[in-house]
Scaffold this active site. Sequence first.
Site, PDB file in Angstrom:
ATOM      1  NE  ARG A   1      -3.039   0.250   3.245  1.00 13.44           N
ATOM      2  CZ  ARG A   1      -2.479   0.795   4.320  1.00 13.44           C
ATOM      3  NH1 ARG A   1      -2.070   2.057   4.308  1.00 13.44           N
ATOM      4  NH2 ARG A   1      -2.337   0.091   5.429  1.00 13.44           N
TER       5      ARG A   1
ATOM      6  CE1 TYR B   1     -18.210   7.274 -16.581  1.00 15.86           C
ATOM      7  CE2 TYR B   1     -17.248   7.498 -14.413  1.00 15.86           C
ATOM      8  CZ  TYR B   1     -17.797   6.709 -15.392  1.00 15.86           C
ATOM      9  OH  TYR B   1     -17.941   5.372 -15.186  1.00 15.86           O
TER      10      TYR B   1
ATOM     11  CG  ASP C   1     -12.012  12.401 -16.879  1.00 17.65           C
ATOM     12  OD1 ASP C   1     -11.305  11.691 -17.626  1.00 17.65           O
ATOM     13  OD2 ASP C   1     -12.938  11.944 -16.177  1.00 17.65           O
TER      14      ASP C   1
ATOM     15  CE  LYS D   1     -14.004   3.600 -18.850  1.00 18.09           C
ATOM     16  NZ  LYS D   1     -14.320   4.955 -18.454  1.00 18.09           N
TER      17      LYS D   1
HETATM   18  C1  LIG Z   1     -14.691   5.492 -17.138  1.00 19.37           C
HETATM   19  C2  LIG Z   1     -14.459   6.911 -16.832  1.00 19.37           C
HETATM   20  C3  LIG Z   1     -14.071   7.326 -15.561  1.00 19.37           C
HETATM   21  C4  LIG Z   1     -13.957   6.377 -14.390  1.00 19.37           C
HETATM   22  O1  LIG Z   1     -13.003   5.392 -14.576  1.00 19.37           O
HETATM   23  P1  LIG Z   1     -13.125   3.936 -13.893  1.00 19.37           P
HETATM   24  O2  LIG Z   1     -11.832   3.306 -14.259  1.00 19.37           O
HETATM   25  O3  LIG Z   1     -14.333   3.303 -14.466  1.00 19.37           O
HETATM   26  O4  LIG Z   1     -13.264   4.155 -12.439  1.00 19.37           O
HETATM   27  C5  LIG Z   1     -13.842   8.666 -15.353  1.00 19.37           C
HETATM   28  N1  LIG Z   1     -13.982   9.560 -16.344  1.00 19.37           N
HETATM   29  C6  LIG Z   1     -14.363   9.199 -17.586  1.00 19.37           C
HETATM   30  C7  LIG Z   1     -14.492  10.233 -18.636  1.00 19.37           C
HETATM   31  C8  LIG Z   1     -14.626   7.863 -17.863  1.00 19.37           C
HETATM   32  O5  LIG Z   1     -15.037   7.530 -19.076  1.00 19.37           O
END
Ligand SMILES: *Cc1c(COP(=O)(O)O)cnc(C)c1O
Length: 366
Positions: free
Chosen positions: A48, A100, A168, A193
Amino acid sequence: MSHGDGTRVVRAGLPDAEQGAPFLPGPVFAGPFHLKGDVASSEWAYTRYGNPTWARYEAALAELERGEVVLFASGMAAAAALLLTSLRPGSAVAIDADCYLNVRRLAQTHLEPRGVEVRLAPPAGLADAVQGADLLWLESPSNPKLDVYDLVALADAARAAGALTVVDNTTVGPLYQKPLVLGADFALTSATKHLSGHSDLMLGYVATRDPDRAAGLRDWRRDAGAVPGPFEAWLGHRSLATLDVRLERESANALALAELLGARDDVSGVRYPGLRGDPGHEVARRQMSGFGTIVGFDLGGRERAERFLARAELITEASSFGGVQTTAERRLRWGGDDVTEGYIRLSAGCERTADLVADVERALHA
Ligand SMILES: *Cc1c(COP(=O)(O)O)cnc(C)c1O
């Protein structure tokens, strides 16, 4: 010699060549590490607090982001770390209203009741909303509507107002857009992603050029415990080498589909930043080196959208995006986003372009 990022990702974060050693050493699975005597005598003490598999992947991502990287268990763990370390009672945050859903929900459910002012604003209102705020939260292209924001101008506006900017960057990712270079203080990416790209794990990270802010995020990770698994981090690193080739095919597929959809009069509201004529195209050309893999379009109603998804053979119905398989969903099935009943968000995969285009045409016709 300085190489392009598409070349750098192939070897990023790999250790120096060593006779008989693997190119990318396997994941280091450990809770505690051997640690005799003085706790400062070893870099690794307890996972951790830090893990060598994370560190290698973070170093690789740092090359792409042009800043330090702190890896988390998911994109939302990274988002929570940013929101909770940047805001306190009396702070204000200006948030892109189309960002998001879970980010908005986290801010409204857990920060607002603790005395943080959460200002949701549409794109055109963000420069005003940031006045007197501590943090500006942007997403470009936004998810799910794929609006493109002028990141340089908005980061400038935030700086003038004394606020820090978070971008983001998940929908396009660091190969095609570099928020820190465009003036953001923090870049957030869900590596669930495109970065991992195979729809089989969850990871997220924050990049920043400020060593103190990076240290603050690492301390948060240690104390809040939203730590990535070493196996996930290793898989993420392993997938990085093919990021450029995957994105190349996926983006070409996205453009081909956007052009196909945009030319049909039974499809409306086609959004893809790479499409000439898209409202975001000019800004996208300035701030992105590629337009990404996600296309949005409206099939006029829930029923036709569902029929289309059921009939397309090469489109897997699923949420999320950025994987090697083409996926899509009728976004409003989740509720909570400002989109129409027939709005589909599609993530183009690595199939052959001609096959994918033919499949979509056939499914639209049916
Ligand atoms: C999927 C996503 C997140 C969150 O990510 P996770 O890995 O699912 O927690 C945040 N911002 C955007 C734009 C996303 O598409």
